[in-house]
Write a protein that holds these residues in place. Structure first.
Motif, PDB file in Angstrom:
ATOM      1  N   ARG A   1       0.823  -1.199   0.000  1.00 55.25           N
ATOM      2  CA  ARG A   1       0.000   0.000   0.000  1.00 55.25           C
ATOM      3  C   ARG A   1       0.861   1.255   0.000  1.00 55.25           C
ATOM      4  O   ARG A   1       0.516   2.263  -0.635  1.00 55.25           O
ATOM      5  N   ALA A   2       1.976   1.206   0.732  1.00 58.06           N
ATOM      6  CA  ALA A   2       2.862   2.367   0.763  1.00 58.06           C
ATOM      7  C   ALA A   2       3.405   2.671  -0.629  1.00 58.06           C
ATOM      8  O   ALA A   2       3.500   3.835  -1.031  1.00 58.06           O
ATOM      9  N   ALA A   3       3.754   1.622  -1.371  1.00 58.49           N
ATOM     10  CA  ALA A   3       4.256   1.820  -2.737  1.00 58.49           C
ATOM     11  C   ALA A   3       3.166   2.378  -3.646  1.00 58.49           C
ATOM     12  O   ALA A   3       3.435   3.215  -4.515  1.00 58.49           O
ATOM     13  N   VAL A   4       1.922   1.926  -3.452  1.00 64.71           N
ATOM     14  CA  VAL A   4       0.802   2.455  -4.232  1.00 64.71           C
ATOM     15  C   VAL A   4       0.636   3.951  -3.984  1.00 64.71           C
ATOM     16  O   VAL A   4       0.517   4.753  -4.916  1.00 64.71           O
TER      17      VAL A   4
ATOM     18  N   ASN B   1       1.110  15.018 -13.964  1.00 64.38           N
ATOM     19  CA  ASN B   1      -0.019  15.366 -14.833  1.00 64.38           C
ATOM     20  C   ASN B   1      -0.722  14.134 -15.417  1.00 64.38           C
ATOM     21  O   ASN B   1      -1.414  14.229 -16.433  1.00 64.38           O
ATOM     22  N   PHE B   2      -0.568  12.973 -14.794  1.00 63.28           N
ATOM     23  CA  PHE B   2      -1.336  11.802 -15.210  1.00 63.28           C
ATOM     24  C   PHE B   2      -2.692  11.825 -14.503  1.00 63.28           C
ATOM     25  O   PHE B   2      -2.786  12.206 -13.337  1.00 63.28           O
ATOM     26  N   SER B   3      -3.738  11.419 -15.200  1.00 57.08           N
ATOM     27  CA  SER B   3      -5.044  11.243 -14.570  1.00 57.08           C
ATOM     28  C   SER B   3      -5.051   9.854 -13.944  1.00 57.08           C
ATOM     29  O   SER B   3      -5.184   8.844 -14.634  1.00 57.08           O
ATOM     30  N   VAL B   4      -4.887   9.785 -12.626  1.00 55.36           N
ATOM     31  CA  VAL B   4      -4.577   8.537 -11.954  1.00 55.36           C
ATOM     32  C   VAL B   4      -5.424   8.368 -10.699  1.00 55.36           C
ATOM     33  O   VAL B   4      -5.769   9.350 -10.035  1.00 55.36           O
ATOM     34  N   VAL B   5      -5.773   7.111 -10.398  1.00 53.94           N
ATOM     35  CA  VAL B   5      -6.453   6.760  -9.156  1.00 53.94           C
ATOM     36  C   VAL B   5      -5.673   5.628  -8.495  1.00 53.94           C
ATOM     37  O   VAL B   5      -4.865   4.954  -9.139  1.00 53.94           O
ATOM     38  N   ALA B   6      -5.916   5.426  -7.197  1.00 55.00           N
ATOM     39  CA  ALA B   6      -5.229   4.372  -6.440  1.00 55.00           C
ATOM     40  C   ALA B   6      -6.246   3.414  -5.853  1.00 55.00           C
ATOM     41  O   ALA B   6      -7.341   3.812  -5.443  1.00 55.00           O
ATOM     42  N   LEU B   7      -5.893   2.131  -5.817  1.00 57.66           N
ATOM     43  CA  LEU B   7      -6.704   1.103  -5.171  1.00 57.66           C
ATOM     44  C   LEU B   7      -5.828   0.350  -4.184  1.00 57.66           C
ATOM     45  O   LEU B   7      -4.840  -0.275  -4.571  1.00 57.66           O
ATOM     46  N   SER B   8      -6.177   0.433  -2.901  1.00 66.03           N
ATOM     47  CA  SER B   8      -5.446  -0.321  -1.889  1.00 66.03           C
ATOM     48  C   SER B   8      -6.406  -0.683  -0.769  1.00 66.03           C
ATOM     49  O   SER B   8      -7.543  -0.192  -0.709  1.00 66.03           O
ATOM     50  N   GLY B   9      -5.942  -1.521   0.135  1.00 66.91           N
ATOM     51  CA  GLY B   9      -6.803  -2.018   1.188  1.00 66.91           C
ATOM     52  C   GLY B   9      -7.294  -0.971   2.165  1.00 66.91           C
ATOM     53  O   GLY B   9      -8.260  -1.214   2.894  1.00 66.91           O
ATOM     54  N   GLU B  10      -6.664   0.197   2.205  1.00 69.51           N
ATOM     55  CA  GLU B  10      -7.068   1.212   3.164  1.00 69.51           C
ATOM     56  C   GLU B  10      -8.259   2.045   2.684  1.00 69.51           C
ATOM     57  O   GLU B  10      -8.787   2.866   3.430  1.00 69.51           O
ATOM     58  N   LEU B  11      -8.707   1.847   1.443  1.00 74.64           N
ATOM     59  CA  LEU B  11      -9.844   2.602   0.926  1.00 74.64           C
ATOM     60  C   LEU B  11     -11.161   2.037   1.463  1.00 74.64           C
ATOM     61  O   LEU B  11     -11.304   0.833   1.656  1.00 74.64           O
ATOM     62  N   THR B  12     -12.128   2.925   1.677  1.00 78.13           N
ATOM     63  CA  THR B  12     -13.477   2.474   1.996  1.00 78.13           C
ATOM     64  C   THR B  12     -14.135   1.968   0.713  1.00 78.13           C
ATOM     65  O   THR B  12     -13.648   2.223  -0.393  1.00 78.13           O
ATOM     66  N   GLN B  13     -15.261   1.281   0.862  1.00 77.24           N
ATOM     67  CA  GLN B  13     -15.950   0.775  -0.321  1.00 77.24           C
ATOM     68  C   GLN B  13     -16.415   1.913  -1.216  1.00 77.24           C
ATOM     69  O   GLN B  13     -16.376   1.816  -2.451  1.00 77.24           O
ATOM     70  N   THR B  14     -16.841   3.024  -0.608  1.00 74.09           N
ATOM     71  CA  THR B  14     -17.267   4.182  -1.395  1.00 74.09           C
ATOM     72  C   THR B  14     -16.111   4.757  -2.196  1.00 74.09           C
ATOM     73  O   THR B  14     -16.256   5.080  -3.388  1.00 74.09           O
ATOM     74  N   GLU B  15     -14.945   4.897  -1.571  1.00 74.27           N
ATOM     75  CA  GLU B  15     -13.772   5.429  -2.270  1.00 74.27           C
ATOM     76  C   GLU B  15     -13.346   4.491  -3.400  1.00 74.27           C
ATOM     77  O   GLU B  15     -12.955   4.946  -4.476  1.00 74.27           O
ATOM     78  N   ARG B  16     -13.428   3.203  -3.154  1.00 81.06           N
ATOM     79  CA  ARG B  16     -13.069   2.228  -4.189  1.00 81.06           C
ATOM     80  C   ARG B  16     -14.026   2.338  -5.379  1.00 81.06           C
ATOM     81  O   ARG B  16     -13.590   2.332  -6.541  1.00 81.06           O
TER      82      ARG B  16
ATOM     83  N   ILE C   1      -3.365   2.641 -10.010  1.00 82.76           N
ATOM     84  CA  ILE C   1      -2.255   2.049  -9.258  1.00 82.76           C
ATOM     85  C   ILE C   1      -2.870   1.158  -8.187  1.00 82.76           C
ATOM     86  O   ILE C   1      -3.726   1.604  -7.415  1.00 82.76           O
ATOM     87  N   ALA C   2      -2.479  -0.105  -8.113  1.00 84.75           N
ATOM     88  CA  ALA C   2      -3.185  -1.030  -7.224  1.00 84.75           C
ATOM     89  C   ALA C   2      -2.256  -2.096  -6.658  1.00 84.75           C
ATOM     90  O   ALA C   2      -1.210  -2.417  -7.236  1.00 84.75           O
ATOM     91  N   THR C   3      -2.653  -2.637  -5.510  1.00 84.03           N
ATOM     92  CA  THR C   3      -2.026  -3.840  -4.981  1.00 84.03           C
ATOM     93  C   THR C   3      -2.761  -5.052  -5.560  1.00 84.03           C
ATOM     94  O   THR C   3      -3.854  -4.930  -6.091  1.00 84.03           O
ATOM     95  N   ASP C   4      -2.165  -6.225  -5.418  1.00 82.42           N
ATOM     96  CA  ASP C   4      -2.793  -7.441  -5.940  1.00 82.42           C
ATOM     97  C   ASP C   4      -4.137  -7.697  -5.271  1.00 82.42           C
ATOM     98  O   ASP C   4      -5.114  -8.046  -5.931  1.00 82.42           O
TER      99      ASP C   4
ATOM    100  N   ALA D   1       5.052  -2.759 -11.631  1.00 79.36           N
ATOM    101  CA  ALA D   1       6.065  -1.876 -11.044  1.00 79.36           C
ATOM    102  C   ALA D   1       6.960  -2.655 -10.094  1.00 79.36           C
ATOM    103  O   ALA D   1       8.161  -2.415 -10.014  1.00 79.36           O
ATOM    104  N   ASP D   2       6.373  -3.583  -9.354  1.00 77.66           N
ATOM    105  CA  ASP D   2       7.109  -4.536  -8.519  1.00 77.66           C
ATOM    106  C   ASP D   2       6.861  -5.919  -9.070  1.00 77.66           C
ATOM    107  O   ASP D   2       5.717  -6.259  -9.429  1.00 77.66           O
TER     108      ASP D   2
END
Length: 453
Positions: free
Chosen positions: A130-133, A144-159, A175-178, A195-196
């Motif tokens: 998650r830190a790498a994400v 300037n990339f249009s980017v979103v992140a997906l990781s375990g710390e997000l709420t369902q609404t944020e996801r 950008i996401a974890t497995d 990336a990893d």
């Protein structure tokens, strides 16, 4: 209801509370069965299948068929037929695999250039933590990339909001974890970037399988630091994949691809929409010559994109095996002398969780962007491990871990104010002390199951 869809844990909960009547179940479907087993849902799956009528039909869908899946099928299916939707001799025929070899310092530059070179409508970048994400999300957003992140710390609404941004075009890079990316299906996903490097070949196939779906073509690009080339080769061989080994797109190649896209842009085929727009065009042509108009257009066109990065060129030649033919033989350890000023850290894993320096050290290095030379003594207890980190790198180590201080597999890291009080541990615990007299060259531990105490 005719169909019930849920996670194993939630379905088990409903069964135990008698909120779900299983007596009339005719078909049980397990989607991504191998992933659910990896996440530790074996007991839940067995509980659900045992609660269902014996005469039910059981279907299992899985991208890979490891021994655990075969064993589960044998126990809970009758006269099962295995159906393969693609040839096992060649994985993901619609996916072009590329292994991009870089220096460790150019890893993020390679990701930027790969995204810019392909300019996919949708792309997903996989990180191991998650830190790498969070780190890569911030870096790409600043570029300037249009980017979103997906990781375990997000709420369902944020996801949900993040995925919707990818679907409606407000974001083009995820950008996401497995774990966070499991089960998602993004339309028009043409590019997967590792990336990893993944921990095993099955994860490599799962990641890559996000693209190249329904007859569409896709690219799966592995960012391979030169120091991890052998690991990448093992992963690809285990997945029965033959990639194209190459360098990342250079700044010149990205610029050339931009020019191709510019000349092919359908905007040149458009005509004025109304008289007002045509009037503005006439004014521009009257005031500025063709060179100035073209220069302004190119500036606007390039301004919406991130500038490509210069990347150090590396050799693509495979390293020769060591003398004697034993390529896996470790190099002799070299004395380190006095480790110097250090900070102690506590890790929430010990011998009861089968913690060993041979995989803890690579894990710490990946999570904190350290080298093995910046790790000192390791003292392992029953349920806790104490590690020395060079004082000059301690702050960077914690910053890389993020605010939750978590490493892979749920290992929590806590910074200590001083030297741990080892006297409070039993004599048996002292056997866990490991004093490093040289670089550790053991292979990392490959079992990716989360710890449990």
């Amino acid at each position: 209801a005719h169909i019930v869809v849920g996670t194993p844990g939630r379905i088990c909960d409903h069964i135990r509370r008698n909120a779900l009547d299983m007596t009339e179940i005719r078909v049980a479907v397990l989607d991504e069965a191998d992933e659910m087993l990896d996440l530790g849902f074996r007991e839940d799956l067995e509980y659900i299948l045992e609660a269902a009528p014996a005469e039910r039909r059981t279907l299992m869908f899985s991208a890979t068929v490891p021994s655990a899946i075969a064993k589960l099928a044998k126990s809970y299916q009758r006269n099962a037929v295995r159906i393969a939707t693609a040839s096992e001799q060649k994985q993901h025929v619609d996916i072009e695999y590329r292994a991009l070899v870089v220096t460790p310092a150019d890893r993020e530059h390679a990701i930027v250039n790969a995204l810019r070179f392909y300019e996919a409508p949708n792309a997903i970048v996989f990180c191991s933590t998650r830190a790498a994400v969070n780190h890569l999300h911030a870096r790409l957003a600043n570029r300037n990339f249009s980017v979103v992140a997906l990781s375990g710390e997000l709420t369902q609404t944020e996801r949900t909001h993040a995925l919707q941004a990818m679907r409606d075009g407000r974001a083009r890079v995820c950008i996401a974890t497995d774990v966070a990316a499991r089960g998602i299906d993004l339309p028009g996903l043409e590019l997967v970037i590792h990336a990893d490097l993944p921990t095993n070949s099955e994860t490599l196939l799962h990641r890559s399988g996000r693209t190249g779906r329904a007859g569409r073509k896709g690219v799966s690009a592995l960012i391979v630091p030169v120091s991890q080339r052998r690991k990448a080769e093992r992963l690809l061989a285990g997945a029965q994949v033959e990639p194209t080994w190459a360098r990342p797109p250079s700044a010149e190649e990205v610029t050339a691809r931009d020019e191709e896209r510019l000349f092919a842009d359908p905007i040149f085929e458009e005509i004025a929409k109304d008289e007002e727009e045509q009037g503005l065009i006439d004014k521009l042509v009257a005031r500025f010559d063709a060179t100035k108009l073209a220069s302004a257009f190119v500036s606007l066109y390039r301004g919406k994109n991130s500038a490509p990065e210069d990347i150090t060129e590396v050799s693509l030649e495979t390293r020769k095996p060591r003398e004697g033919g034993n390529d896996s033989a470790p190099r002799p350890l070299t004395p380190r002398g006095d480790f110097g000023a250090a900070v102690w850290f506590s890790l929430s894993v010990g011998r009861k969780q089968r913690a060993e320096p041979r995989w803890l050290i690579p894990t710490i290095c990946r999570a904190g962007d350290l080298t093995k030379h910046e790790i000192g003594a390791i003292k392992m207890q029953a349920e806790e491990t104490f590690v020395e980190i060079a004082a000059a790198h301690a702050d960077k180590f914690m910053a890389k871990l993020g605010k939750d201080g978590m490493m892979e597999r749920g290992v929590r890291v806590t910074r200590l104010d001083g030297v741990p009080d080892f006297s409070k541990f039993s004599r048996g615990d002292d056997e866990g002390f490991v004093k490093r007299e040289g670089p550790r060259l053991d292979k990392p531990y490959k079992d990716n199951k989360p710890f449990s105490k």
